[in-house]
Design a protein around this motif. Structure first.
Motif, PDB file in Angstrom:
ATOM      1  N   GLU A 187     -13.774  18.182 -77.910  1.00  0.00           N
ATOM      2  CA  GLU A 187     -12.528  18.638 -77.306  1.00  0.00           C
ATOM      3  C   GLU A 187     -12.663  20.055 -76.761  1.00  0.00           C
ATOM      4  N   VAL A 188     -12.301  20.216 -75.500  1.00  0.00           N
ATOM      5  CA  VAL A 188     -12.244  21.555 -74.911  1.00  0.00           C
ATOM      6  C   VAL A 188     -10.944  22.207 -75.380  1.00  0.00           C
ATOM      7  N   THR A 189     -11.069  23.316 -76.091  1.00  0.00           N
ATOM      8  CA  THR A 189      -9.900  23.967 -76.678  1.00  0.00           C
ATOM      9  C   THR A 189      -9.468  25.216 -75.919  1.00  0.00           C
ATOM     10  N   ALA A 190     -10.322  25.712 -75.030  1.00  0.00           N
ATOM     11  CA  ALA A 190      -9.950  26.890 -74.239  1.00  0.00           C
ATOM     12  C   ALA A 190     -10.766  26.911 -72.961  1.00  0.00           C
ATOM     13  N   VAL A 191     -10.156  27.456 -71.905  1.00  0.00           N
ATOM     14  CA  VAL A 191     -10.829  27.619 -70.620  1.00  0.00           C
ATOM     15  C   VAL A 191     -10.605  29.052 -70.146  1.00  0.00           C
ATOM     16  N   ASP A 192     -11.675  29.679 -69.666  1.00  0.00           N
ATOM     17  CA  ASP A 192     -11.585  31.020 -69.078  1.00  0.00           C
ATOM     18  C   ASP A 192     -12.079  30.908 -67.641  1.00  0.00           C
ATOM     19  N   THR A 193     -11.143  30.742 -66.717  1.00  0.00           N
ATOM     20  CA  THR A 193     -11.548  30.533 -65.328  1.00  0.00           C
ATOM     21  C   THR A 193     -12.081  31.813 -64.697  1.00  0.00           C
ATOM     22  N   ALA A 194     -11.713  32.961 -65.230  1.00  0.00           N
ATOM     23  CA  ALA A 194     -12.214  34.227 -64.675  1.00  0.00           C
ATOM     24  C   ALA A 194     -13.691  34.410 -64.982  1.00  0.00           C
ATOM     25  N   ASN A 195     -14.090  34.066 -66.206  1.00  0.00           N
ATOM     26  CA  ASN A 195     -15.490  34.228 -66.612  1.00  0.00           C
ATOM     27  C   ASN A 195     -16.275  32.927 -66.555  1.00  0.00           C
ATOM     28  N   LYS A 196     -15.613  31.857 -66.108  1.00  0.00           N
ATOM     29  CA  LYS A 196     -16.246  30.552 -65.922  1.00  0.00           C
ATOM     30  C   LYS A 196     -16.891  30.026 -67.205  1.00  0.00           C
ATOM     31  N   THR A 197     -16.079  29.952 -68.257  1.00  0.00           N
ATOM     32  CA  THR A 197     -16.536  29.378 -69.515  1.00  0.00           C
ATOM     33  C   THR A 197     -15.481  28.434 -70.078  1.00  0.00           C
ATOM     34  N   VAL A 198     -15.951  27.498 -70.913  1.00  0.00           N
ATOM     35  CA  VAL A 198     -15.053  26.650 -71.693  1.00  0.00           C
ATOM     36  C   VAL A 198     -15.489  26.713 -73.152  1.00  0.00           C
ATOM     37  N   THR A 199     -14.522  26.617 -74.046  1.00  0.00           N
ATOM     38  CA  THR A 199     -14.793  26.578 -75.481  1.00  0.00           C
ATOM     39  C   THR A 199     -14.635  25.138 -75.948  1.00  0.00           C
ATOM     40  N   VAL A 200     -15.652  24.620 -76.641  1.00  0.00           N
ATOM     41  CA  VAL A 200     -15.704  23.208 -76.998  1.00  0.00           C
ATOM     42  C   VAL A 200     -15.847  23.055 -78.508  1.00  0.00           C
ATOM     43  N   THR A 201     -15.062  22.142 -79.088  1.00  0.00           N
ATOM     44  CA  THR A 201     -15.187  21.811 -80.508  1.00  0.00           C
ATOM     45  C   THR A 201     -15.721  20.395 -80.650  1.00  0.00           C
ATOM     46  N   ASP A 202     -16.829  20.267 -81.405  1.00  0.00           N
ATOM     47  CA  ASP A 202     -17.353  18.953 -81.766  1.00  0.00           C
ATOM     48  C   ASP A 202     -16.449  18.406 -82.868  1.00  0.00           C
ATOM     49  N   LEU A 203     -15.690  17.362 -82.576  1.00  0.00           N
ATOM     50  CA  LEU A 203     -14.703  16.859 -83.527  1.00  0.00           C
ATOM     51  C   LEU A 203     -15.337  16.181 -84.734  1.00  0.00           C
TER      52      LEU A 203
END
Length: 451
Positions: free
Chosen positions: A78-94
């Motif tokens: 699950e992607v839990t956060a997106v930072d479009t300015a720095n072009k990153t996503v935070t992902v949790t392995d469920l």
């Protein structure tokens, strides 16, 4: 080029295939929080009633197929956060709860939608269920085959709700349909059409409770008591089907949205951040009858938009043509299809519209059989531009809705449709196709009004 895709139902799956077709060297990472991809939720009712024998047949792709295309598929992530300015996503392995941060060059938001769950007192009861995904489908099929489930209440008279009414009715259940609108299928069809549906349901023993607002649920061991502003209905199972809202919380404050949260995209499926693309139920569509943005969650929109992302990933190449919200359904032996606006909806949106309703047989009476087609056409008064068409018959009128869709897409007028070339052969139609006749009658009415 590193591409991150969030979600893989219709839009996500189409995006993967299209990107790999046009840019096979692209590195694609797909994060899907469920354990399956590409489930056709439009087949849930068909499976409940037994028309589709195996629910697994509603999958048209799989993680393995997408991996074979060269995509890195991360299921139950699950992607839990997106930072479009720095072009990153935070992902949790469920599965492991491991959290990682992933960078991207291009991001694709195909996060879909979720059923609206109104804050009605008592709605937390486990006997009150939704109809959207594979998990919901398995539960509904189990309920449909459980002899202890005798009384089913469907709340919401749109496409999904009405199809589930038929499905549980065919399975021999006592079915009640509740909708707060004055008629079923209110947004798609005029009263002449919806009355036929209500009469059809009633003839099959369904209780139709339109114009009623659900106010609470009373939870007893024996039943869920559905309380409206007018009546009470006891149920062993309640299915909520009152609409959908886009899953776009990840992008709040970062991407431009409609008031309901649907992401706004340009003709090339780019959001307000050019390296972020979006498609499917999370996105507003360009609605051709009005020329404005609208929220219309349909699988047809999703696969087209997702496919276009592959064309436009590096540079603007193929424009999105927009939609007429063309759709159809079959209830018992009655076929219904529509494209564009009803007159009432057009007027709600501020258009100066008129409409005409008529019935004619689809082919000559001298044939061994024929069937009447109930049809309505809506147009803009000042230009006579076609805004919508509705069709209903025991005859299969579905492809005529597609013809109407092309007419609306191309901004055709009543005159255009009245005399456009169509084939004539008595097996198939009359010397003038019934769409020609419908437009000719509308043209005569419009000319008389203008005179």
């Amino acid at each position: 080029m590193k591409v991150v895709i969030i979600g893989s139902t219709h839009a996500g799956t189409a995006t993967i295939k299209s990107i790999k077709s046009h840019y096979p060297e692209a590195e694609i990472d797909v994060y899907e929080k469920n354990d399956n991809v590409s489930f056709l939720s439009c087949g849930i009712a068909l499976t409940v009633q037994g028309e589709v024998k195996n629910i697994e047949d509603l999958f048209y792709s799989s993680p393995e197929i997408l991996r074979d295309l060269g995509a890195n598929i991360h299921m139950e992530h699950e992607v839990t956060a997106v930072d479009t300015a720095n072009k990153t996503v935070t992902v949790t392995d469920l599965t492991t709860q491991t959290v990682t941060t992933v960078s991207y060059d291009k991001l694709v938001a195909t996060t879909g939608s979720w059923p609206v769950v109104p804050p009605i007192p008592g709605i937390e009861d486990e006997r009150i269920v939704l109809s959207k995904n594979y998990t919901h489908a398995k539960a509904l099929i189990s309920y449909a085959n459980d002899p202890k489930i005798r009384r089913v209440v469907i709340i919401g008279g749109g496409y999904i709700g009405t199809e589930l009414v038929e499905a549980f009715n065919v399975k021999g259940r006592e079915v009640t349909l509740i909708d707060n609108q004055p008629t079923v299928l209110n947004r798609y069809f005029d009263d002449a059409f919806t009355k036929n549906v209500a009469d059809l349901f009633t003839a099959h023993g369904v209780t139709v409770a339109t114009g009623q607002l659900v106010q609470s649920f009373e939870n007893t061991p024996e039943a869920v008591i559905v309380k409206t502003d007018q009546s009470e209905f006891a149920a062993d199972l309640v299915v909520m089907s009152v609409g959908f809202r886009p899953n776009t919380q990840l992008f709040a404050g970062q991407l431009d949205m409609m008031p309901n949260g649907a992401l706004l995209v340009n003709d090339y499926m780019q959001t307000s951040q050019p390296d972020v693309y979006a498609a499917g139920d999370s996105v507003a569509v360009h609605y051709n009858p009005t020329g404005e943005n609208a929220y219309i969650p349909l699988a047809t929109n999703a696969v087209r938009q997702g496919t276009l992302i592959g064309y436009n990933l590096v540079k603007p190449t193929v424009k999105y043509m927009g939609t007429q919200s063309t759709s159809g359904l079959k209830l018992y032996d009655l076929n219904m299809a529509s494209s564009g606006l009803t007159e009432a909806h057009a007027k709600e949106l501020g258009l100066d519209a008129a409409s005409l309703t008529m019935t004619d047989n689809f082919r000559p009476e001298f044939m061994s059989s024929t069937a009447p087609v109930l049809m309505t056409i809506t147009w803009e008064k000042t230009t006579q531009r076609i805004l919508g068409v509705q069709l209903q018959s025991k005859y299969d009128i579905s492809q005529s809705a597609n013809t109407a869709s092309v007419a609306i897409q191309n901004r055709m007028t009543l005159t255009d449709l009245a005399f456009v070339d169509m084939l004539f052969q008595p097996w198939f139609d009359r010397p003038f196709n019934y769409l020609n006749l419908l437009a000719q009658a509308a043209l005569a009415q419009a000319d008389k009004t203008d005179a």
